[in-house]
Design a protein around this motif. Structure first.
Motif, PDB file in Angstrom:
ATOM      1  N   ASN A   7     118.369   8.818  23.754  1.00  9.41           N
ATOM      2  CA  ASN A   7     118.639  10.245  23.926  1.00  9.41           C
ATOM      3  C   ASN A   7     120.153  10.411  23.968  1.00  9.41           C
ATOM      4  OD1 ASN A   7     119.425   9.495  26.529  1.00  9.41           O
ATOM      5  ND2 ASN A   7     117.646  10.406  27.547  1.00  9.41           N
ATOM      6  N   SER A   8     120.631  11.539  24.438  1.00  7.10           N
ATOM      7  CA  SER A   8     122.075  11.788  24.401  1.00  7.10           C
ATOM      8  C   SER A   8     122.852  10.960  25.425  1.00  7.10           C
ATOM      9  CB  SER A   8     122.352  13.278  24.643  1.00  7.10           C
ATOM     10  OG  SER A   8     121.869  13.667  25.921  1.00  7.10           O
ATOM     11  N   ILE A   9     122.135  10.330  26.382  1.00  5.17           N
ATOM     12  CA  ILE A   9     122.802   9.606  27.462  1.00  5.17           C
ATOM     13  C   ILE A   9     122.578   8.102  27.381  1.00  5.17           C
ATOM     14  CG2 ILE A   9     122.934   9.326  29.988  1.00  5.17           C
ATOM     15  CD1 ILE A   9     122.074  12.271  30.213  1.00  5.17           C
ATOM     16  N   LEU A  10     121.359   7.684  27.003  1.00  2.00           N
ATOM     17  CA  LEU A  10     120.984   6.276  27.062  1.00  2.00           C
ATOM     18  C   LEU A  10     120.346   5.805  25.759  1.00  2.00           C
ATOM     19  CD1 LEU A  10     119.304   6.163  30.606  1.00  2.00           C
ATOM     20  CD2 LEU A  10     121.594   5.323  30.008  1.00  2.00           C
ATOM     21  N   THR A  11     120.469   4.501  25.519  1.00  2.00           N
ATOM     22  CA  THR A  11     119.768   3.837  24.419  1.00  2.00           C
ATOM     23  C   THR A  11     119.094   2.594  24.988  1.00  2.00           C
ATOM     24  OG1 THR A  11     121.368   4.595  22.775  1.00  2.00           O
ATOM     25  CG2 THR A  11     119.994   2.716  22.170  1.00  2.00           C
ATOM     26  N   ALA A  12     117.804   2.440  24.711  1.00  2.00           N
ATOM     27  CA  ALA A  12     117.046   1.271  25.178  1.00  2.00           C
ATOM     28  C   ALA A  12     116.498   0.529  23.980  1.00  2.00           C
ATOM     29  CB  ALA A  12     115.907   1.699  26.103  1.00  2.00           C
ATOM     30  N   GLU A  13     116.503  -0.795  24.085  1.00  2.00           N
ATOM     31  CA  GLU A  13     115.954  -1.644  23.034  1.00  2.00           C
ATOM     32  C   GLU A  13     114.877  -2.538  23.645  1.00  2.00           C
ATOM     33  OE1 GLU A  13     117.449  -4.808  19.568  1.00  2.00           O
ATOM     34  OE2 GLU A  13     118.876  -3.934  20.997  1.00  2.00           O
ATOM     35  N   ILE A  14     113.709  -2.578  23.009  1.00  2.00           N
ATOM     36  CA  ILE A  14     112.555  -3.312  23.523  1.00  2.00           C
ATOM     37  C   ILE A  14     112.056  -4.279  22.458  1.00  2.00           C
ATOM     38  CG2 ILE A  14     110.231  -3.128  24.489  1.00  2.00           C
ATOM     39  CD1 ILE A  14     111.998   0.088  24.432  1.00  2.00           C
ATOM     40  N   LYS A  15     111.854  -5.527  22.834  1.00  2.00           N
ATOM     41  CA  LYS A  15     111.274  -6.518  21.933  1.00  2.00           C
ATOM     42  C   LYS A  15     109.763  -6.336  21.872  1.00  2.00           C
ATOM     43  CE  LYS A  15     112.452 -10.533  23.585  1.00  2.00           C
ATOM     44  NZ  LYS A  15     112.683 -11.999  23.713  1.00  2.00           N
ATOM     45  N   ARG A  16     109.183  -6.530  20.671  1.00  2.00           N
ATOM     46  CA  ARG A  16     107.720  -6.515  20.575  1.00  2.00           C
ATOM     47  C   ARG A  16     107.130  -7.721  21.309  1.00  2.00           C
ATOM     48  NH1 ARG A  16     106.316  -3.666  15.664  1.00  2.00           N
ATOM     49  NH2 ARG A  16     107.865  -1.990  15.483  1.00  2.00           N
ATOM     50  N   PHE A  17     107.852  -8.838  21.267  1.00  2.00           N
ATOM     51  CA  PHE A  17     107.378 -10.026  21.965  1.00  2.00           C
ATOM     52  C   PHE A  17     107.535  -9.805  23.468  1.00  2.00           C
ATOM     53  CE2 PHE A  17     107.733 -14.352  23.685  1.00  2.00           C
ATOM     54  CZ  PHE A  17     106.614 -14.939  23.114  1.00  2.00           C
ATOM     55  N   GLY A  18     106.394  -9.697  24.144  1.00  2.00           N
ATOM     56  CA  GLY A  18     106.413  -9.430  25.572  1.00  2.00           C
ATOM     57  C   GLY A  18     106.652  -7.976  25.935  1.00  2.00           C
ATOM     58  N   ALA A  19     106.834  -7.103  24.928  1.00  2.00           N
ATOM     59  CA  ALA A  19     107.219  -5.699  25.187  1.00  2.00           C
ATOM     60  C   ALA A  19     108.345  -5.652  26.214  1.00  2.00           C
ATOM     61  CB  ALA A  19     106.019  -4.875  25.650  1.00  2.00           C
ATOM     62  N   GLU A  20     109.343  -6.517  25.994  1.00  2.00           N
ATOM     63  CA  GLU A  20     110.384  -6.759  26.993  1.00  2.00           C
ATOM     64  C   GLU A  20     111.631  -5.923  26.713  1.00  2.00           C
ATOM     65  OE1 GLU A  20     112.853 -10.515  28.979  1.00  2.00           O
ATOM     66  OE2 GLU A  20     111.610 -10.838  27.203  1.00  2.00           O
ATOM     67  N   LEU A  21     112.057  -5.189  27.715  1.00  2.00           N
ATOM     68  CA  LEU A  21     113.318  -4.453  27.651  1.00  2.00           C
ATOM     69  C   LEU A  21     114.466  -5.448  27.582  1.00  2.00           C
ATOM     70  CD1 LEU A  21     114.853  -1.682  27.978  1.00  2.00           C
ATOM     71  CD2 LEU A  21     114.871  -2.193  30.443  1.00  2.00           C
ATOM     72  N   ILE A  22     115.267  -5.389  26.529  1.00  2.00           N
ATOM     73  CA  ILE A  22     116.371  -6.339  26.390  1.00  2.00           C
ATOM     74  C   ILE A  22     117.734  -5.665  26.452  1.00  2.00           C
ATOM     75  CG2 ILE A  22     114.993  -8.008  25.110  1.00  2.00           C
ATOM     76  CD1 ILE A  22     116.383  -7.049  22.548  1.00  2.00           C
ATOM     77  N   SER A  23     117.759  -4.327  26.422  1.00  2.00           N
ATOM     78  CA  SER A  23     119.041  -3.631  26.495  1.00  2.00           C
ATOM     79  C   SER A  23     118.829  -2.211  26.991  1.00  2.00           C
ATOM     80  CB  SER A  23     119.715  -3.607  25.116  1.00  2.00           C
ATOM     81  OG  SER A  23     120.916  -2.854  25.156  1.00  2.00           O
ATOM     82  N   LEU A  24     119.729  -1.778  27.862  1.00  2.00           N
ATOM     83  CA  LEU A  24     119.788  -0.382  28.282  1.00  2.00           C
ATOM     84  C   LEU A  24     121.262  -0.029  28.396  1.00  2.00           C
ATOM     85  CD1 LEU A  24     118.340   2.207  29.225  1.00  2.00           C
ATOM     86  CD2 LEU A  24     118.477   1.320  31.572  1.00  2.00           C
ATOM     87  N   LYS A  25     121.731   0.788  27.437  1.00  2.00           N
ATOM     88  CA  LYS A  25     123.159   1.109  27.360  1.00  2.00           C
ATOM     89  C   LYS A  25     123.385   2.600  27.536  1.00  2.00           C
ATOM     90  CE  LYS A  25     124.691  -2.568  24.212  1.00  2.00           C
ATOM     91  NZ  LYS A  25     125.211  -2.850  22.851  1.00  2.00           N
ATOM     92  N   SER A  26     124.506   2.907  28.179  1.00  2.00           N
ATOM     93  CA  SER A  26     124.929   4.300  28.284  1.00  2.00           C
ATOM     94  C   SER A  26     125.626   4.708  26.988  1.00  2.00           C
ATOM     95  CB  SER A  26     125.893   4.455  29.456  1.00  2.00           C
ATOM     96  OG  SER A  26     127.136   3.820  29.145  1.00  2.00           O
ATOM     97  N   ASN A  27     125.885   6.007  26.869  1.00  2.00           N
ATOM     98  CA  ASN A  27     126.612   6.473  25.681  1.00  2.00           C
ATOM     99  C   ASN A  27     128.070   6.049  25.719  1.00  2.00           C
ATOM    100  OD1 ASN A  27     127.537   8.214  27.655  1.00  2.00           O
ATOM    101  ND2 ASN A  27     126.609  10.056  26.759  1.00  2.00           N
ATOM    102  N   GLN A  28     128.481   5.434  26.845  1.00  2.00           N
ATOM    103  CA  GLN A  28     129.814   4.826  26.937  1.00  2.00           C
ATOM    104  C   GLN A  28     129.767   3.334  26.599  1.00  2.00           C
ATOM    105  OE1 GLN A  28     132.471   6.898  27.666  1.00  2.00           O
ATOM    106  NE2 GLN A  28     130.867   8.479  27.550  1.00  2.00           N
ATOM    107  N   HIS A  29     128.593   2.884  26.107  1.00  2.00           N
ATOM    108  CA  HIS A  29     128.361   1.493  25.677  1.00  2.00           C
ATOM    109  C   HIS A  29     128.367   0.499  26.828  1.00  2.00           C
ATOM    110  CE1 HIS A  29     128.725   3.010  21.617  1.00  2.00           C
ATOM    111  NE2 HIS A  29     129.931   3.477  21.901  1.00  2.00           N
TER     112      HIS A  29
END
Length: 283
Positions: A7-29
């Motif tokens: 969204n305008s504030i956050l970006t999340a990346e999830i692996k299909r393997f394990g449905a595991e959250l591997i990244s949660l970044k702000s719009n400031q990186h």
């Protein structure tokens, strides 16, 4: 293969393997999830299902048959199917199979639902009992948060007054030994010494959330009002902290091997659905 939601504030990346959250970044990186350096711990935020922690002798019995389940169960090591996706939401699913039935004789579907809403990422768990018998299970989260600066610069703040008593692990099982943790103004400073005997395990807490402070400034809050138990863990000299909301925890040495009698276990009736969620709030 990964899925990205934003969204305008956050970006999340999830692996299909394990449905595991591997990244949660702000719009400031700024990255809030541990990098997964295998020198310390090679995961980021695994799902713990159908058990949390370790079974006595890594086994249980059901209908006269002995089954073997490794620590934290098998869901974290399975390939999930992406069954729904929008720009800010993704739903992942696994179902019981011939392979899972060999180690856990219950028919199920497990869904993980990730949703971004402003500065929050909610992570929902849905467990469906697709069998004809009642199903015992535990489920828990294991997110590791990046603490890039000196570990002693960080502290944890509870949202309610706590008299903290945690249980010690012995050979990965819950012992009957406990320790008190001194809390000042609802806060505990972080030191590696806290974790010299492994995780801090709280069977119950008054608080519904826990905030990570960096140099006394709040940076991230974990909301876990649905969850009765909590683990907190890191490894010596590692730059992460795991805050782990749980339904259930490891066996004790006195455990009978019957999952239906296991402390903290959830029992789901046939055709019923279990639903719970926790969330990560970026501050």
């Amino acid at each position: 293969m990964t899925t990205v939601i934003k969204n305008s504030i956050l970006t999340a990346e999830i692996k299909r393997f394990g449905a595991e959250l591997i990244s949660l970044k702000s719009n400031q990186h700024k990255e809030y999830i541990w990098e997964g350096n295998p020198e310390f711990w090679g995961k980021h935020s695994p799902i713990l299902f159908p058990i949390v922690g370790t079974l006595k002798n890594n086994s249980f019995h059901y209908n006269g048959i002995e089954y073997h389940l490794s620590r934290h169960g098998f869901a974290r090591d399975m390939e999930f199917e992406l069954i729904e996706a929008t720009e800010s939401r993704a739903v992942f699913s696994i179902q019981s199979s011939a392979e899972t039935l060999k180690v856990y004789p219950f028919e199920f579907e497990l869904q993980l639902i990730y949703t971004l809403n402003e500065n929050n990422l909610s992570i929902e768990y849905k467990v469906f009992n697709k069998g004809k018998s009642t199903m015992p299970f535990s489920i828990g989260a294991h997110p590791a948060f990046a603490l890039p600066n000196q570990f002693e610069n960080y502290a944890l703040a509870f949202d309610k007054e706590e008299s903290l008593e945690y249980y010690l692990l012995e050979n990965d099982l819950i012992s009957n030994k406990t320790k008190k943790l001194e809390v000042t103004d609802k806060q505990i400073p972080l030191t590696y010494e806290l974790f010299k005997n492994d995780a801090l395990i709280f069977k119950t807490l008054q608080s519904d959330s826990l905030t990570i402070l960096e140099n006394e400034k709040p940076i991230l809050r974990v909301h876990f009002e649905d969850f009765p138990s909590l683990g907190i863990w890191t490894k010596m000299n590692a730059h992460f902290l795991c805050i782990e909301p749980w339904f259930g925890y490891s066996d004790t040495n006195e455990s009978s091997g019957n999952l239906f009698e296991k402390e903290g276990i959830q029992i789901l009736e046939s055709d019923a659905t279990f639903h719970s969620k926790f969330s990560l709030e970026i501050l």
